[in-house]
Design a protein around this motif. Structure first.
Motif, PDB file in Angstrom:
ATOM      1  N   MET A  23       0.830  -1.206   0.000  1.00 54.47           N
ATOM      2  CA  MET A  23       0.000   0.000   0.000  1.00 54.47           C
ATOM      3  C   MET A  23       0.864   1.255   0.000  1.00 54.47           C
ATOM      4  SD  MET A  23      -3.376  -0.840   2.329  1.00 54.47           S
ATOM      5  CE  MET A  23      -2.542  -0.805   3.903  1.00 54.47           C
ATOM      6  N   LEU A  24       1.940   1.242   0.775  1.00 56.83           N
ATOM      7  CA  LEU A  24       2.809   2.414   0.867  1.00 56.83           C
ATOM      8  C   LEU A  24       3.482   2.724  -0.461  1.00 56.83           C
ATOM      9  CD1 LEU A  24       4.487   1.617   4.306  1.00 56.83           C
ATOM     10  CD2 LEU A  24       2.847   3.457   3.865  1.00 56.83           C
ATOM     11  N   GLU A  25       3.977   1.680  -1.131  1.00 57.71           N
ATOM     12  CA  GLU A  25       4.748   1.908  -2.350  1.00 57.71           C
ATOM     13  C   GLU A  25       3.890   2.427  -3.502  1.00 57.71           C
ATOM     14  OE1 GLU A  25       6.551  -1.832  -3.247  1.00 57.71           O
ATOM     15  OE2 GLU A  25       4.775  -2.651  -4.239  1.00 57.71           O
ATOM     16  N   GLN A  26       2.572   2.331  -3.379  1.00 61.72           N
ATOM     17  CA  GLN A  26       1.689   2.836  -4.439  1.00 61.72           C
ATOM     18  C   GLN A  26       1.474   4.342  -4.353  1.00 61.72           C
ATOM     19  OE1 GLN A  26      -1.973   0.379  -5.143  1.00 61.72           O
ATOM     20  NE2 GLN A  26      -1.054  -0.982  -3.627  1.00 61.72           N
ATOM     21  N   HIS A  27       1.738   4.939  -3.185  1.00 61.95           N
ATOM     22  CA  HIS A  27       1.470   6.371  -3.028  1.00 61.95           C
ATOM     23  C   HIS A  27       2.487   7.184  -3.823  1.00 61.95           C
ATOM     24  CE1 HIS A  27       0.641  10.275  -1.297  1.00 61.95           C
ATOM     25  NE2 HIS A  27      -0.403   9.770  -0.671  1.00 61.95           N
ATOM     26  N   PRO A  28       2.035   8.173  -4.591  1.00 60.43           N
ATOM     27  CA  PRO A  28       2.954   8.937  -5.444  1.00 60.43           C
ATOM     28  C   PRO A  28       3.983   9.762  -4.680  1.00 60.43           C
ATOM     29  CG  PRO A  28       0.749   9.908  -5.454  1.00 60.43           C
ATOM     30  CD  PRO A  28       0.623   8.576  -4.786  1.00 60.43           C
ATOM     31  N   ASN A  29       3.761  10.020  -3.393  1.00 57.37           N
ATOM     32  CA  ASN A  29       4.713  10.808  -2.606  1.00 57.37           C
ATOM     33  C   ASN A  29       5.660   9.956  -1.764  1.00 57.37           C
ATOM     34  OD1 ASN A  29       1.932  12.738  -2.459  1.00 57.37           O
ATOM     35  ND2 ASN A  29       3.830  13.699  -3.166  1.00 57.37           N
ATOM     36  N   ILE A  30       5.567   8.621  -1.937  1.00 54.38           N
ATOM     37  CA  ILE A  30       6.422   7.704  -1.188  1.00 54.38           C
ATOM     38  C   ILE A  30       7.206   6.833  -2.162  1.00 54.38           C
ATOM     39  CG2 ILE A  30       6.516   5.822   0.493  1.00 54.38           C
ATOM     40  CD1 ILE A  30       3.895   6.810   1.657  1.00 54.38           C
ATOM     41  N   PHE A  31       8.517   6.760  -1.962  1.00 57.77           N
ATOM     42  CA  PHE A  31       9.363   5.860  -2.742  1.00 57.77           C
ATOM     43  C   PHE A  31       9.868   4.777  -1.792  1.00 57.77           C
ATOM     44  CE2 PHE A  31      13.169   4.096  -4.503  1.00 57.77           C
ATOM     45  CZ  PHE A  31      13.016   4.142  -5.887  1.00 57.77           C
ATOM     46  N   MET A  32       9.315   3.566  -1.933  1.00 58.93           N
ATOM     47  CA  MET A  32       9.763   2.451  -1.109  1.00 58.93           C
ATOM     48  C   MET A  32      10.810   1.629  -1.866  1.00 58.93           C
ATOM     49  SD  MET A  32       8.152   2.739   1.761  1.00 58.93           S
ATOM     50  CE  MET A  32       8.426   1.151   2.564  1.00 58.93           C
ATOM     51  N   SER A  33      11.757   1.102  -1.129  1.00 53.94           N
ATOM     52  CA  SER A  33      12.768   0.235  -1.737  1.00 53.94           C
ATOM     53  C   SER A  33      12.101  -0.856  -2.560  1.00 53.94           C
ATOM     54  CB  SER A  33      13.619  -0.421  -0.633  1.00 53.94           C
ATOM     55  OG  SER A  33      14.342  -1.530  -1.155  1.00 53.94           O
ATOM     56  N   PHE A 207      -1.053   8.086   5.861  1.00 48.70           N
ATOM     57  CA  PHE A 207      -0.774   9.181   4.931  1.00 48.70           C
ATOM     58  C   PHE A 207      -1.015  10.534   5.602  1.00 48.70           C
ATOM     59  CE2 PHE A 207      -2.221   6.078   1.370  1.00 48.70           C
ATOM     60  CZ  PHE A 207      -0.999   5.440   1.417  1.00 48.70           C
ATOM     61  N   ASP A 208      -2.055  10.614   6.420  1.00 48.22           N
ATOM     62  CA  ASP A 208      -2.328  11.851   7.159  1.00 48.22           C
ATOM     63  C   ASP A 208      -1.195  12.152   8.144  1.00 48.22           C
ATOM     64  OD1 ASP A 208      -4.224  14.036   8.082  1.00 48.22           O
ATOM     65  OD2 ASP A 208      -4.030  12.895   9.940  1.00 48.22           O
ATOM     66  N   TRP A 209      -0.703  11.130   8.826  1.00 51.01           N
ATOM     67  CA  TRP A 209       0.432  11.288   9.757  1.00 51.01           C
ATOM     68  C   TRP A 209       1.669  11.797   9.029  1.00 51.01           C
ATOM     69  CZ3 TRP A 209       4.473   7.261   9.979  1.00 51.01           C
ATOM     70  CH2 TRP A 209       5.426   7.494  10.982  1.00 51.01           C
ATOM     71  N   LEU A 210       1.853  11.358   7.786  1.00 47.84           N
ATOM     72  CA  LEU A 210       2.999  11.805   6.988  1.00 47.84           C
ATOM     73  C   LEU A 210       2.747  13.148   6.304  1.00 47.84           C
ATOM     74  CD1 LEU A 210       3.930   8.405   5.265  1.00 47.84           C
ATOM     75  CD2 LEU A 210       5.141   9.511   7.157  1.00 47.84           C
ATOM     76  N   SER A 211       1.539  13.685   6.465  1.00 47.57           N
ATOM     77  CA  SER A 211       1.158  14.967   5.844  1.00 47.57           C
ATOM     78  C   SER A 211       1.265  14.920   4.331  1.00 47.57           C
ATOM     79  CB  SER A 211       2.020  16.114   6.405  1.00 47.57           C
ATOM     80  OG  SER A 211       1.843  16.256   7.794  1.00 47.57           O
ATOM     81  N   ILE A 212       0.782  13.820   3.755  1.00 50.58           N
ATOM     82  CA  ILE A 212       0.689  13.694   2.301  1.00 50.58           C
ATOM     83  C   ILE A 212      -0.762  13.366   1.957  1.00 50.58           C
ATOM     84  CG2 ILE A 212       3.098  13.044   1.945  1.00 50.58           C
ATOM     85  CD1 ILE A 212       2.295  10.135   1.934  1.00 50.58           C
TER      86      ILE A 212
END
Length: 314
Positions: A23-33, A207-212
């Motif tokens: 789920m995290l790696e799909q967000h456009p503001n997050i780059f997961m390894s 995502f809210d916690w990360l402010s994205i």
């Protein structure tokens, strides 16, 4: 261009890390390894010791030889192309390595730390089901627990390697070093049961916690199921190695592979139930830690103590 990661999903094991990472790696503001669990910061912590013992030097040599992404050059190559992301992250089970918290803070003092918590008896049962799927154990769960846990509790276990598997459920104790290092506001704790029932709400909260963008809705796939294969060797299909298998897997989009794996495991695995007596035994061991965890997260966890059976889900 690669960057220093500033977002770490540190576990726990069998707490939905594959589902959450997807789920995290799909967000456009997050780059997961692109490689899950590179575990770079375990050997890196050993490399930075001023006076390592012989055992620590041997462990470092083993870790560097057993993992492709355990050296700085290989690790930071994983984050090439991450320049536009607000968060650059990875998922490794650093929760079980308290000294790693200091190393990560040295490199990124403002890092965000994500932890997923689970009923510790269910977490251990899920680990058992994983070993069952892989053919690494054949005993029932009660025997599995007795073999690795009862001797430790009675103080008669000669093999200390058995202890960490039980201690992985002491989540309050494991979280404290990370909160001490990064502060409570920078350590996000989510419950596995909420991930099971309301995955999109969990994602939005992170995502809210990360402010994205918190209205982004990722695709949800619960992939890592465990249990006893209905036919010998059937559940090993998705673990097949070799050049041909690698070529075939490259042709399939990653999220499609995860959907296929989830469906296949659902159809090919039998999931036994945990007997209430064993669960009661485990929850008696974990009781004090769960009560402390309950106070820390200000959430009622009394239902964790119910001696009820349940199926493994993720």
């Amino acid at each position: 261009m690669s960057r220093q990661p500033n977002f770490f999903f540190i576990g726990g094991m069998r707490c939905g890390s594959t589902t959450l990472n997807l789920m995290l790696e799909q967000h456009p503001n997050i780059f997961m390894s692109p490689i899950k669990e590179p575990n770079f910061y375990v050997p890196e912590t050993l490399r930075r010791l001023a006076n390592p013992t012989t055992a620590e030097r041997e462990k470092l040599a083993f870790l560097e030889q057993s993992g492709k992404y355990r050296t700085p050059g290989a690790y930071f190559e994983l984050f090439e192309g991450s320049a536009e992301a607000d968060y650059v992250g990875e998922s490794s089970h650093y929760l079980y390595h308290p000294k790693v918290a200091q190393t990560i803070r040295d490199d990124c003092p403002n890092a965000k730390i994500l932890v997923c918590l689970r009923n510790p008896a269910d977490r251990l049962f899920s680990e058992y089901l994983l070993h069952l799927r892989r053919g690494e154990v054949r005993s029932d769960f009660a025997s599995f627990v007795d073999e690795m846990a009862s001797g430790f509790i009675r103080g008669t276990t000669p093999d200390k390697s058995l202890i960490p598997r039980l201690n992985k459920g002491l989540q309050h104790q494991l979280i404290l070093p990370w909160i001490d290092m990064f502060g409570r506001d920078n350590v996000k704790l989510v419950l596995f049961e909420n991930l099971e029932l309301r995955p999109l709400d969990v994602a939005a909260d992170i995502f809210d916690w990360l402010s994205i963008e918190d209205e982004f809705a990722p695709v949800v796939v619960h992939t890592q199921k465990g249990g006893r294969p209905k036919r010998k060797g059937l559940a090993q299909i998705f673990n097949t190695q070799g050049r041909t298998a690698a070529k075939v897997k490259k042709l399939i989009p990653d999220i499609t592979k995860k959907k296929l794996r989830s469906w296949f495991y659902e159809k090919s695995l039998e999931r036994p139930m945990m007997d209430p007596k064993t669960k009661t035994f485990l929850m008696d061991f974990y009781r004090n830690d769960v009560l402390e965890l309950q106070r820390l997260i200000d959430t009622d966890l009394e239902h964790w103590f119910e001696a009820r059976t349940r199926k493994d889900a993720v």
